[in-house]
Design a protein around this motif. Structure first.
Motif, PDB file in Angstrom:
ATOM      1  N   LEU A  15      45.919  82.033  73.816  1.00  0.00           N
ATOM      2  CA  LEU A  15      47.032  82.980  73.816  1.00  0.00           C
ATOM      3  C   LEU A  15      48.368  82.267  73.657  1.00  0.00           C
ATOM      4  CD1 LEU A  15      47.488  86.041  74.023  1.00  0.00           C
ATOM      5  CD2 LEU A  15      48.072  85.685  76.424  1.00  0.00           C
ATOM      6  N   SER A  16      48.469  81.033  74.150  1.00  0.00           N
ATOM      7  CA  SER A  16      49.718  80.289  74.009  1.00  0.00           C
ATOM      8  C   SER A  16      50.055  80.056  72.546  1.00  0.00           C
ATOM      9  CB  SER A  16      49.638  78.948  74.734  1.00  0.00           C
ATOM     10  OG  SER A  16      48.779  78.038  74.052  1.00  0.00           O
ATOM     11  N   ARG A  17      49.046  79.972  71.703  1.00  0.00           N
ATOM     12  CA  ARG A  17      49.292  79.773  70.273  1.00  0.00           C
ATOM     13  C   ARG A  17      49.905  81.023  69.651  1.00  0.00           C
ATOM     14  NH1 ARG A  17      43.428  76.827  69.455  1.00  0.00           N
ATOM     15  NH2 ARG A  17      44.040  74.836  70.414  1.00  0.00           N
ATOM     16  N   LEU A  18      49.545  82.178  70.162  1.00  0.00           N
ATOM     17  CA  LEU A  18      50.176  83.407  69.681  1.00  0.00           C
ATOM     18  C   LEU A  18      51.659  83.411  70.033  1.00  0.00           C
ATOM     19  CD1 LEU A  18      49.851  86.179  68.314  1.00  0.00           C
ATOM     20  CD2 LEU A  18      49.328  87.125  70.575  1.00  0.00           C
ATOM     21  N   TYR A  19      51.985  82.985  71.250  1.00  0.00           N
ATOM     22  CA  TYR A  19      53.396  82.890  71.656  1.00  0.00           C
ATOM     23  C   TYR A  19      54.123  81.914  70.732  1.00  0.00           C
ATOM     24  CZ  TYR A  19      57.427  82.401  74.823  1.00  0.00           C
ATOM     25  OH  TYR A  19      58.688  82.393  75.362  1.00  0.00           O
ATOM     26  N   TRP A  20      53.508  80.767  70.513  1.00  0.00           N
ATOM     27  CA  TRP A  20      54.138  79.715  69.713  1.00  0.00           C
ATOM     28  C   TRP A  20      54.446  80.207  68.306  1.00  0.00           C
ATOM     29  CZ3 TRP A  20      55.954  75.054  71.202  1.00  0.00           C
ATOM     30  CH2 TRP A  20      56.285  74.130  70.199  1.00  0.00           C
ATOM     31  N   TYR A  21      53.473  80.864  67.695  1.00  0.00           N
ATOM     32  CA  TYR A  21      53.614  81.245  66.291  1.00  0.00           C
ATOM     33  C   TYR A  21      54.271  82.603  66.077  1.00  0.00           C
ATOM     34  CZ  TYR A  21      50.887  77.201  64.750  1.00  0.00           C
ATOM     35  OH  TYR A  21      50.463  75.920  64.468  1.00  0.00           O
ATOM     36  N   THR A  22      54.641  83.294  67.149  1.00  0.00           N
ATOM     37  CA  THR A  22      55.407  84.537  67.006  1.00  0.00           C
ATOM     38  C   THR A  22      56.749  84.397  67.718  1.00  0.00           C
ATOM     39  OG1 THR A  22      54.336  85.602  68.937  1.00  0.00           O
ATOM     40  CG2 THR A  22      53.359  85.978  66.761  1.00  0.00           C
ATOM     41  N   THR A  37      52.673  75.035  59.564  1.00  0.00           N
ATOM     42  CA  THR A  37      52.136  76.359  59.288  1.00  0.00           C
ATOM     43  C   THR A  37      52.991  77.390  60.019  1.00  0.00           C
ATOM     44  OG1 THR A  37      49.863  75.548  59.042  1.00  0.00           O
ATOM     45  CG2 THR A  37      50.147  77.892  59.532  1.00  0.00           C
ATOM     46  N   TYR A  38      53.350  78.444  59.325  1.00  0.00           N
ATOM     47  CA  TYR A  38      54.049  79.580  59.930  1.00  0.00           C
ATOM     48  C   TYR A  38      53.253  80.843  59.632  1.00  0.00           C
ATOM     49  CZ  TYR A  38      58.084  76.414  60.136  1.00  0.00           C
ATOM     50  OH  TYR A  38      58.914  75.353  60.394  1.00  0.00           O
TER      51      TYR A  38
END
Length: 282
Positions: free
Chosen positions: A173-180, A238-239
């Motif tokens: 889930l932290s990756r979702l925060y990072w990439y949004t 990557t974005y």
């Protein structure tokens, strides 16, 4: 219970910030009297430089909301921002001494409270700082909390974080925060624009993220995003791109538990891994 600082990434340098000031929820009063004239000048110069870069690079929603921060020639008082913010979206900002653990962080977001580091970088860190400081948090994050849809997404993320912690899925889930929330891009009528705070508060990454041919830019897909690792010490390779904040909010309405179970059996993607699952959109 002693309040311990949080180490950022793999850093061996002790985090700055006086954690002895923090309560059990890691919040503390903003120590406004501690800011020096040099601190206020650093904030003013950072604000001036970054706001000049926004046209054509930052999302329209961010540019429209930025004036809601109020004063820009010195560090603002949190309570003055909160008078406007709470009336607009029911959010408020709270001071913290630095990075805080996952559960207190998720809990604050779930209750529409955004933690803002209350110290500012030194002049030597004007162009780059490892840990988020007050400029990053205020300038990068807070304006979009005045946007009702995005503000609701951040609260939903906090609620989801508490569930993910119980499922052992915080890393995904932290990756979702990072990439949004930190490094998200949005497609608008005028073209590609940035809405993530990590981009918007960086003079170098803002033009790089939006204009450079180097990084890949993929349509936001939850599973691809949660499988993609990231780096904290370089520009992103990557974005992920959304079409609207409504799309982002709607995408996160589902129960993530089945997805977490499925992703545990799948390989991760490197931060620079290209051409897998989703085709580049720019």
């Amino acid at each position: 219970m002693a309040i311990e600082p949080v180490v950022y990434g793999a850093s061996t340098r002790p985090p700055r910030g006086d954690y002895s000031r923090a309560g059990a929820d890691y919040t503390c009063p903003q120590n406004f009297a501690a800011y020096t004239a040099a601190d206020h000048d650093t904030y003013r110069r950072l604000y001036e430089r970054q706001s000049a870069l926004l046209p054509g690079l930052a999302s329209e929603a961010f540019i429209a909301a930025l004036p809601s921060l109020g004063i820009k020639d010195h560090i603002p008082r949190f309570d003055e921002i909160n008078e406007r913010l709470y009336k607009t979206t029911g959010w408020e900002i709270v001071a913290v001494p630095g990075l805080i653990p996952e559960v207190p962080f998720f809990t604050l977001l779930a209750n529409r409270k955004f933690p803002v580091t209350d110290w500012i970088r030194t002049p030597a860190e004007f162009d780059y700082i490892v840990e988020p400081d007050i400029f990053h948090d205020l300038f990068g994050h807070v304006p979009l909390l005045f946007n009702p849809v995005f503000a609701d997404y951040v609260q939903r993320y906090g609620q989801g974080g508490l569930k993910a912690q119980g499922l052992g899925a915080c890393e995904m889930l932290s990756r979702l925060y990072w990439y949004t929330i930190e490094f998200g891009l949005i497609r608008e009528a005028g073209g590609l624009r940035a809405y993530g705070a990590g981009i918007l508060s960086s003079s170098g990454e803002l033009p790089y993220a939006v204009q450079s041919p180097v990084p890949q830019r993929l349509p936001l897909q939850l599973e691809r995003t949660m499988r993609t690792r990231y780096k904290i010490d370089t520009y992103q390779q990557t974005y992920f791109v959304i079409d609207s904040f409504e799309q982002l909010f709607d995408m996160t309405a589902a129960d993530f538990a089945p997805m977490y179970a499925r992703l545990r059996g799948l390989p991760e993607f490197a931060a620079d891994e290209r051409g897998v699952v989703a085709a580049s959109v720019f």
